[in-house]
Motif scaffolding. Structure first.
Motif, mmCIF file in Angstrom:
data_model
loop_
_atom_site.group_PDB
_atom_site.id
_atom_site.type_symbol
_atom_site.label_atom_id
_atom_site.label_comp_id
_atom_site.label_asym_id
_atom_site.label_seq_id
_atom_site.Cartn_x
_atom_site.Cartn_y
_atom_site.Cartn_z
ATOM 1 N N ALA A 176 0.648 -1.201 -0.119
ATOM 2 C CA ALA A 176 0.054 0.011 0.027
ATOM 3 C C ALA A 176 1.042 1.296 0.161
ATOM 4 N N ARG A 177 2.014 1.178 0.891
ATOM 5 C CA ARG A 177 2.922 2.359 0.641
ATOM 6 C C ARG A 177 3.370 2.593 -0.753
ATOM 7 N N GLU A 178 3.897 1.624 -1.342
ATOM 8 C CA GLU A 178 4.361 1.793 -2.743
ATOM 9 C C GLU A 178 3.200 2.365 -3.619
ATOM 10 N N GLU A 179 2.073 1.580 -3.497
ATOM 11 C CA GLU A 179 0.879 2.236 -4.219
ATOM 12 C C GLU A 179 0.646 3.788 -4.011
ATOM 13 N N VAL A 180 0.938 4.267 -2.848
ATOM 14 C CA VAL A 180 0.567 5.724 -2.547
ATOM 15 C C VAL A 180 1.604 6.528 -2.997
ATOM 16 N N ALA A 181 2.688 6.040 -2.948
ATOM 17 C CA ALA A 181 3.924 6.933 -3.627
ATOM 18 C C ALA A 181 3.645 6.959 -5.006
ATOM 19 N N ALA A 182 3.344 6.049 -5.654
ATOM 20 C CA ALA A 182 3.054 6.018 -7.092
ATOM 21 C C ALA A 182 1.973 7.048 -7.430
ATOM 22 N N VAL A 183 0.809 6.882 -6.636
ATOM 23 C CA VAL A 183 0.003 7.818 -6.865
ATOM 24 C C VAL A 183 0.325 9.394 -6.519
ATOM 25 N N SER A 184 0.997 9.539 -5.699
ATOM 26 C CA SER A 184 1.576 10.779 -5.201
ATOM 27 C C SER A 184 2.346 11.365 -6.423
ATOM 28 N N ALA A 185 3.024 10.459 -7.179
ATOM 29 C CA ALA A 185 3.607 11.213 -8.443
ATOM 30 C C ALA A 185 2.757 11.235 -9.586
ATOM 31 N N GLU A 186 1.726 10.462 -9.732
ATOM 32 C CA GLU A 186 0.632 10.989 -10.669
ATOM 33 C C GLU A 186 0.056 12.143 -10.363
ATOM 34 N N VAL A 187 -0.273 12.530 -9.005
ATOM 35 C CA VAL A 187 -0.933 13.593 -8.483
ATOM 36 C C VAL A 187 -0.148 14.895 -8.593
#
Length: 359
Positions: free
Chosen positions: A231-242
């Motif tokens: 989940a932490r990896e997923e949120v880090a990736a989404v943060s880059a998208e944002v």
């Protein structure tokens, strides 16, 4: 083959069912936190959501089913009394034996002070990467930070038989004094409780949640911590998208409906110019509306944002004569399906709504 041999697929199904049956009973206050907990529990169990979609977390009447979920809970995860002050009494009455975790008070949580003014001081973009604290001196780690909290007394000790509960339409928008100070007439603590809009806090909380679940359910500890890491990896990736979504409109100015977004603003270095209301629990005074109207004219604000739970006429009043565009920003993800995927999609939706309105 022996007629007593159980097929592997059936064995897997039975074991999966046993894991769910053996999982602790977990209750969670709001949908974004429910999403974090659901992600950590994936494959093991499913938490119960207490504050249903579309309702204000600040004022809420429990349904009987939600009261039962608290009564049955082995663990409860909630933001804390700064967001849902009524829930403290409910926890003491309905879940006295449950292990209760306030995420706002969890070690490693970064908190920001409330901004009481209608207008926010401008600051430059691009000085830090998404998710960093930056140079906010008012950021604090929540370790005993609630000593000075003063909240209104709420009597929510019992389950309400009425199945109709707060859907955002039951706010008491009575007469408010016209002074700025009266915008702040609702009791609150020192810290802004909308801390789930910081991806860094969410990534911290995944570990907090996994630790608490593992202590209660050591047999599934491996699954909890593996889910938290993913989940932490997923949120880090989404943060880059944002960040990429917001990059093309970083020089634009916007006004939010109520001051719920400064964790998002800080994480992505994307500051709002002001907030129409200090809280979703009170209407803005005429003086505050006049300040916002002045800021829209002076700064050439191009976007004024509303929220789905609240009266659009307030935004219409602010927009009187202005050429700015309007859109909807939702800090709770009210139109999203509750579950593990809600939190990352919430972050994406905030960025998309902002970018579309500012383009």
């Amino acid at each position: 083959m022996s007629r007593y041999l159980i097929p592997l697929s059936l064995t897997t199904s039975i074991l999966a069912g046993a894991a769910v049956a053996d999982a602790p009973n977990v209750a969670v206050d709001i949908a974004p936190v429910h999403s974090l907990v659901a992600r950590v529990m994936e494959g093991v169990g499913t938490p119960a959501l207490i504050v249903q979609q579309g309702a204000s977390p600040h004022e809420y009447s429990l349904r009987p089913s939600e009261a039962r979920a608290l009564q049955d809970a082995d663990l409860v995860f909630w933001m804390g009394e700064d967001l849902t002050p009524w829930m403290e009494d409910s926890l003491e009455t309905l879940a006295p034996e449950a292990e209760v975790t306030s995420l706002l008070d969890s070690e490693g949580t970064v908190l920001l002070d409330f901004r009481e003014d209608a207008l926010f001081a401008p600051h430059s973009h691009g000085d830090k990467a998404p998710g960093e604290e930056g140079d906010h001196d008012h950021a604090e780690h929540a370790e005993g930070g609630d000593d000075d909290h003063a909240h209104e007394e709420h009597s929510d000790d019992e389950a309400h038989d009425n199945e109709d509960h707060a859907n955002g339409d039951d706010h008491d928008h009575g007469d408010h004094a016209e002074s700025h100070e009266d915008d702040h007439d609702h009791a609150q603590g020192d810290h802004d409780p909308h801390a789930w809009l910081s991806p860094e806090n969410a990534m911290t909380w995944y570990n907090v949640i996994a630790s608490q679940l593992s202590a209660a359910d050591p047999d599934n500890a491996g699954a909890y911590f593996a889910n938290a890491a993913a989940a932490r990896e997923e949120v880090a990736a989404v943060s880059a998208e944002v960040a990429a979504t917001l990059d093309p409109v970083r020089d634009s100015r916007f006004i939010v409906f109520h001051d719920a977004y400064q964790y998002f603003e800080t994480a992505f270095d994307f500051p709002a110019s002001g907030a129409i209301s200090i809280s979703d629990a009170s209407d803005p005074s005429p003086a505050r509306i006049a300040e916002i109207q002045g800021r829209i004219a002076d700064e050439g604000v191009s976007c004024v944002l509303s929220e789905p739970q609240f009266n659009p006429r307030v935004v219409a009043t602010v927009m009187d004569g202005a050429e700015a565009r309007t859109s909807v920003l939702d800090p709770l993800g009210s139109d999203l399906e509750p579950g593990a995927g809600l939190y990352p999609q919430l972050l994406r939706n905030l960025a998309t709504s902002l970018a579309d309105c500012l383009a």
